[in-house]
Enzyme design. Structure first.
Site, PDB file in Angstrom:
ATOM      1  N   ARG A 160       0.828  -1.232   0.000  1.00  0.00           N
ATOM      2  CA  ARG A 160       0.000   0.000   0.000  1.00  0.00           C
ATOM      3  C   ARG A 160       0.853   1.269   0.000  1.00  0.00           C
ATOM      4  O   ARG A 160       0.527   2.251   0.690  1.00  0.00           O
ATOM      5  CB  ARG A 160      -0.956   0.018   1.202  1.00  0.00           C
ATOM      6  CG  ARG A 160      -1.895  -1.142   1.283  1.00  0.00           C
ATOM      7  CD  ARG A 160      -2.839  -1.286   0.098  1.00  0.00           C
ATOM      8  NE  ARG A 160      -3.509  -2.557   0.189  1.00  0.00           N
ATOM      9  CZ  ARG A 160      -3.059  -3.665  -0.423  1.00  0.00           C
ATOM     10  NH1 ARG A 160      -1.995  -3.635  -1.230  1.00  0.00           N
ATOM     11  NH2 ARG A 160      -3.688  -4.799  -0.283  1.00  0.00           N
ATOM     12  N   SER A 211     -10.477  -0.885   3.914  1.00  0.00           N
ATOM     13  CA  SER A 211      -9.752  -1.067   5.182  1.00  0.00           C
ATOM     14  C   SER A 211      -9.208   0.274   5.655  1.00  0.00           C
ATOM     15  O   SER A 211      -8.584   0.994   4.882  1.00  0.00           O
ATOM     16  CB  SER A 211      -8.564  -2.014   4.998  1.00  0.00           C
ATOM     17  OG  SER A 211      -9.021  -3.251   4.547  1.00  0.00           O
ATOM     18  N   GLU A 281      -4.399   3.553   6.442  1.00  0.00           N
ATOM     19  CA  GLU A 281      -4.223   3.333   4.993  1.00  0.00           C
ATOM     20  C   GLU A 281      -4.883   4.470   4.209  1.00  0.00           C
ATOM     21  O   GLU A 281      -4.399   4.894   3.163  1.00  0.00           O
ATOM     22  CB  GLU A 281      -4.866   1.988   4.616  1.00  0.00           C
ATOM     23  CG  GLU A 281      -4.753   1.669   3.141  1.00  0.00           C
ATOM     24  CD  GLU A 281      -5.285   0.280   2.781  1.00  0.00           C
ATOM     25  OE1 GLU A 281      -5.091  -0.658   3.579  1.00  0.00           O
ATOM     26  OE2 GLU A 281      -5.885   0.145   1.699  1.00  0.00           O
TER      27      GLU A 281
END
Ligand SMILES: Cc1cc2nc3c(=O)[nH]c(=O)nc-3n(C[C@H](O)[C@H](O)[C@H](O)COP(=O)(O)OP(=O)(O)OC[C@H]3O[C@@H](n4cnc5c(N)ncnc54)[C@H](O)[C@@H]3O)c2cc1C
Length: 285
Positions: A160, A211, A281
């Site tokens: 990520r 998420s 994130e």
């Protein structure tokens, strides 16, 4: 290029938070972008808005949005390479691949994302990540206003993360994906199974941005939050999903600050009990 003043961002962020910005620009090509940055250096960039938290009700700033514009997708059947402009969705890339029996981006099918956003975030699932298929990226470098290209190995792609998160002075224009010949019905089956599996676990019935936290090495965020009794924890209109605690959902007209308050509370409880610093994130704007 479409341009709107006092633009309502509600449909351009997947949490469906109410927010507006001074002006929104929807570029159609490289020239539009160069022109925009030549007249003003300051913009907030949005892809399809599936990984952002809008923290303000009103932005006295200008946005550039890649969502339903600047979105051509081309397939080169000789080299098995698909090229796609920043505003194309990765769903479109996966469907173009399937149509031409090209394997490698089945996992794109159910990740809601623009091509630019997928590169910035190195989007992925347990079935694969952008890094595995990305050949090269074309971008506008705001330092010298030149259009440049970098190949996969130069993009610092990791879980990520990518060079584009560290260097905000680069605007992704286009990406190339190297795929391989495959079997069309197998490709379609993998796409459908992935979607089915994910929808059964994720709270798709409420607005969310996927998420919230990155997975810390060696553990899973959802079970930690469950153990802390935070499933269903609510601030204002935002709630830790009752279906999957790794998600925050907008259950009742949540504001960006409701979501951010839940994040801070969760981080402090996780730190207290597990001594783990949860990293967000999602991008707070
Ligand atoms: C239901 C759901 C499920 C999800 N599942 C997954 C998953 O399985 N895996 C996963 O990785 N993610 C997942 N996500 C998160 C999200 O889909 C990804 O992070 C996606 O890649 C974000 O892309 P975007 O176009 O929406 O980017 P945005 O949210 O619009 O932007 C993200 C960041 O990229 C920057 N950016 C966007 N376009 C450009 C550009 N052209 N040039 C430079 N910077 C740019 C923005 O400024 C921002 O900082 C999920 C989200 C939802 C809502």
């Amino acid at each position: 290029m479409r341009v709107y003043n006092d633009f309502d961002l509600k449909l351009y962020n997947s949490y469906r938070v109410n927010s507006k910005c001074r002006t929104a620009y929807f570029p159609e090509n490289e020239n539009d972008l160069v022109e925009l940055y030549t007249s003003n250096k300051e913009y907030i960039l949005l892809g399809s808005g599936h990984n952002i938290i809008l923290s303000k009700d009103y932005y006295n700033e200008n946005f550039i949005i890649f969502n339903g514009n600047y979105d051509a997708v081309e397939v080169d059947v000789h080299s098995n390479v698909i090229s796609a402009e920043a505003g194309a969705t990765i769903l479109e890339v996966s469907e173009a691949a399937e149509k031409h029996s090209l394997a490698g981006v089945e996992f794109f099918y159910d990740i809601p994302s623009s091509v630019g956003g997928a590169v910035v975030m190195n989007a992925g699932t347990k079935e694969g990540e952008t890094k595995n298929v990305l050949q090269k990226v074309r971008y506008l470098d705001l330092i010298d206003m030149c259009i440049k290209e970098k190949v996969n190995e130069e993009l610092e792609l990791e879980y990520r993360n990518s060079i584009f998160q560290k260097q905000k002075d680069k605007v992704i224009l286009k990406a190339w994906f190297q795929l391989s010949s495959g079997n069309q019905s197998k490709i379609r089956r993998i796409m459908n199974e992935s979607k089915e599996r994910r929808w059964s676990k994720q709270p798709r019935e409420f607005p969310n941005s996927g998420s919230v936290f990155k997975r810390p090495p060696g553990c899973f965020v959802g079970p930690m939050i469950d153990e802390l009794g935070l499933k269903g924890f609510t601030i204002g209109g935002a709630q830790v999903s009752k279906k999957h605690s790794g998600f925050i959902v907008n259950v009742n007209n949540a504001s960006g600050s409701d979501i951010i308050e839940i994040i801070k509370h969760t981080q402090s409880k996780v730190k207290e009990k597990y001594n783990i610093d949860l990293e967000i994130e999602q991008r707070i704007i």
